[in-house]
Design a protein around this motif. Structure first.
Motif, mmCIF file in Angstrom:
data_model
loop_
_atom_site.group_PDB
_atom_site.id
_atom_site.type_symbol
_atom_site.label_atom_id
_atom_site.label_comp_id
_atom_site.label_asym_id
_atom_site.label_seq_id
_atom_site.Cartn_x
_atom_site.Cartn_y
_atom_site.Cartn_z
ATOM 1 N N ARG A 171 -13.525 -18.078 14.169
ATOM 2 C CA ARG A 171 -13.600 -19.216 15.102
ATOM 3 C C ARG A 171 -13.816 -18.828 16.563
ATOM 4 N N ASP A 172 -13.254 -17.714 16.987
ATOM 5 C CA ASP A 172 -13.232 -17.403 18.416
ATOM 6 C C ASP A 172 -14.128 -16.244 18.831
ATOM 7 N N ALA A 173 -14.228 -15.207 17.995
ATOM 8 C CA ALA A 173 -15.031 -14.038 18.376
ATOM 9 C C ALA A 173 -16.513 -14.414 18.432
ATOM 10 N N PRO A 174 -17.240 -13.933 19.436
ATOM 11 C CA PRO A 174 -18.672 -14.241 19.528
ATOM 12 C C PRO A 174 -19.424 -13.775 18.278
ATOM 13 N N ALA A 175 -20.084 -14.710 17.598
ATOM 14 C CA ALA A 175 -20.829 -14.452 16.362
ATOM 15 C C ALA A 175 -19.946 -13.862 15.259
ATOM 16 N N GLY A 176 -18.623 -14.043 15.388
ATOM 17 C CA GLY A 176 -17.698 -13.510 14.389
ATOM 18 C C GLY A 176 -17.914 -14.126 13.018
ATOM 19 N N TRP A 177 -18.170 -15.441 12.998
ATOM 20 C CA TRP A 177 -18.409 -16.122 11.721
ATOM 21 C C TRP A 177 -19.625 -15.532 11.005
ATOM 22 N N LEU A 178 -20.647 -15.143 11.812
ATOM 23 C CA LEU A 178 -21.871 -14.601 11.238
ATOM 24 C C LEU A 178 -21.630 -13.206 10.660
ATOM 25 N N PHE A 179 -20.939 -12.357 11.435
ATOM 26 C CA PHE A 179 -20.666 -10.998 10.967
ATOM 27 C C PHE A 179 -19.768 -11.015 9.728
ATOM 28 N N ARG A 180 -18.769 -11.903 9.730
ATOM 29 C CA ARG A 180 -17.867 -11.952 8.580
ATOM 30 C C ARG A 180 -18.595 -12.459 7.343
ATOM 31 N N SER A 181 -19.433 -13.470 7.524
ATOM 32 C CA SER A 181 -20.172 -14.023 6.389
ATOM 33 C C SER A 181 -21.159 -12.998 5.827
ATOM 34 N N ILE A 182 -21.832 -12.266 6.722
ATOM 35 C CA ILE A 182 -22.772 -11.229 6.264
ATOM 36 C C ILE A 182 -22.021 -10.132 5.524
ATOM 37 N N HIS A 183 -20.865 -9.736 6.043
ATOM 38 C CA HIS A 183 -20.094 -8.650 5.428
ATOM 39 C C HIS A 183 -19.550 -9.067 4.059
ATOM 40 N N ALA A 184 -19.011 -10.277 3.980
ATOM 41 C CA ALA A 184 -18.427 -10.747 2.714
ATOM 42 C C ALA A 184 -19.497 -10.958 1.650
ATOM 43 N N ASN A 185 -20.577 -11.633 2.014
ATOM 44 C CA ASN A 185 -21.648 -11.885 1.048
ATOM 45 C C ASN A 185 -22.504 -10.650 0.818
ATOM 46 N N GLY A 186 -22.574 -9.774 1.820
ATOM 47 C CA GLY A 186 -23.312 -8.528 1.664
ATOM 48 C C GLY A 186 -22.723 -7.659 0.565
ATOM 49 N N ALA A 187 -21.397 -7.715 0.404
ATOM 50 C CA ALA A 187 -20.751 -6.957 -0.666
ATOM 51 C C ALA A 187 -21.226 -7.454 -2.032
ATOM 52 N N SER A 188 -21.335 -8.775 -2.190
ATOM 53 C CA SER A 188 -21.822 -9.340 -3.447
ATOM 54 C C SER A 188 -23.275 -8.940 -3.690
ATOM 55 N N PHE A 189 -24.088 -8.972 -2.659
ATOM 56 C CA PHE A 189 -25.491 -8.563 -2.794
ATOM 57 C C PHE A 189 -25.587 -7.078 -3.130
ATOM 58 N N PHE A 190 -24.708 -6.276 -2.529
ATOM 59 C CA PHE A 190 -24.717 -4.841 -2.786
ATOM 60 C C PHE A 190 -24.484 -4.569 -4.273
#
Length: 370
Positions: A63-82
């Protein structure tokens, strides 16, 4: 000067003319590993490995970190893609019998799979949601099945008598370090691959039918990258929580057990195998062997691969094996009740039996056509 020569040797590496899009998996996995390391590095700057504030730090990132939602979403879903592309990569190697022509490359690849599974499990615990906490409790408690030393090993992993602050600290440290080990293993994987060269659908190694890697296959890899980036963008922007568990949006509570505890989707096949065996020790052994058995394929196989394109029985057994793998993944997500428990047992037996058949068929077929 040596670095320039290394890049040139990589660019002009003789590559089989007949390799298809299924050979894009390795480069895509390399890209995904880089994305996971970079996004994980930025997330670690805002993450707090503290039982009291951990869940709130994840909310702060979103919610607060700049582009934090984007980095977290990429990291979480990136694991599934990996894991999605890793299973495709292993499936391609299994279909074209890479474990016969490149045993060392295959062995290192299986090691990368095991280390990636460990890394993903450790990362799943870090958000400190309900499923994270109880998943860590259930999976680490499986070590207690080891005779005599089991309970002591569990306490050592936990850093106490239950999953707590010490567990979270060490899981965070290991989750941060292990991706660099995966990177080193990937370099070793490439080293062994380039020693003999890539396999191909025809199973032949004649250098007269090879072409330079660049520019032919670099452009093909770029197309694979664009497809991956497109798919990941759609999931991250429109379906960011589709691959997660709703229970993990609730902070960890040791006093309330979720109705149905299950790991992430890429572990479900092994989880179904674990649940299909009544004995705890037997289930843990079967769980471990579901992946470790891949190490034994080069040892049990013959000396020469038989192209799957010319071996109809191999193709039939292979696709039945893939069907069983998908069925086990589905059963792992089902509740622990009938008829799912009854179905899991035969599927577990078929999983190991079909893998054995895949090793035996090439040698038998080769002797038959002679």
């Amino acid at each position: 000067m040596q670095k320039i020569r290394a890049v040139e040797s990589l660019a002009w590496l003789p590559s089989p003319l007949s390799i298809s899009i299924w050979w894009n998996g390795g480069s895509i996995l390399g890209l995904l590993l880089g994305v996971q390391i970079i996004t994980g590095l930025f997330l670690s700057m805002h993450y707090t490995a503290d039982m009291v504030n951990t869940f709130n730090s994840v909310i702060h990132i979103t919610r607060d970190a700049p582009a934090g939602w984007l980095f977290r979403s990429i990291h979480a879903n990136g694991a599934s893609f990996f894991f999605m592309f890793m299973y495709l990569h292993i499936g391609r190697g299994l279909y074209y019998q890479s474990y016969i022509s490149q045993p060392h490359t295959w062995m290192v690849g299986v090691t990368i799979l095991l280390v990636s599974m460990a890394t993903a499990f450790l990362g799943y615990v870090l958000p400190w949601g309900q499923m994270s906490f109880w998943g860590a409790t259930v999976i680490t408690n499986l070590l207690s099945a080891i005779p005599y030393w089991g309970p002591s090993i569990v306490e050592w992993v936990w850093g106490g008598f239950s999953v707590g602050q010490s567990t979270l600290n060490r899981f965070f440290s290991l989750h941060f370090i292990l991706p660099f080990l995966i990177g080193a293993l990937s370099a070793l994987h490439l080293l062994f691959l380039h020693e003999k060269g890539s396999t191909n659908p025809l199973g032949e190694h004649n250098h007269s039918s090879k072409i330079p890697f660049h520019p032919y296959f670099t452009w093909k890899d770029m197309v694979g990258f664009l497809v991956l980036i497109g798919l990941l963008t759609v999931v991250v922007l429109f379906y960011p929580t589709s691959m997660g568990d709703p229970e993990n949006f609730t902070t960890a509570n040791p006093m309330v057990t979720p109705t149905h505890i299950q790991p992430e989707w890429y572990f479900l096949f092994a989880y179904a195998i674990l649940r299909s065996i009544p004995s705890k020790l037997g289930g843990v052994i079967a769980l471990a062997m579901s992946v470790i058995v891949l190490y034994f394929l080069p040892l049990a196989a013959g000396k020469a691969a038989v192209p799957a394109s010319f071996t109809p029985p191999y193709q039939l057994v292979y696709w039945i094996f893939i069907l069983i793998f998908i069925l086990l993944t589905w059963l792992g997500a089902c509740p622990i009740e009938e008829p799912y428990l009854t179905l899991a047992g035969p599927c577990t037996v078929l999983y190991f039996f079909l893998l054995g058949l895949l090793v035996a068929i090439p040698a038998a077929w080769k002797s038959l056509i002679r």
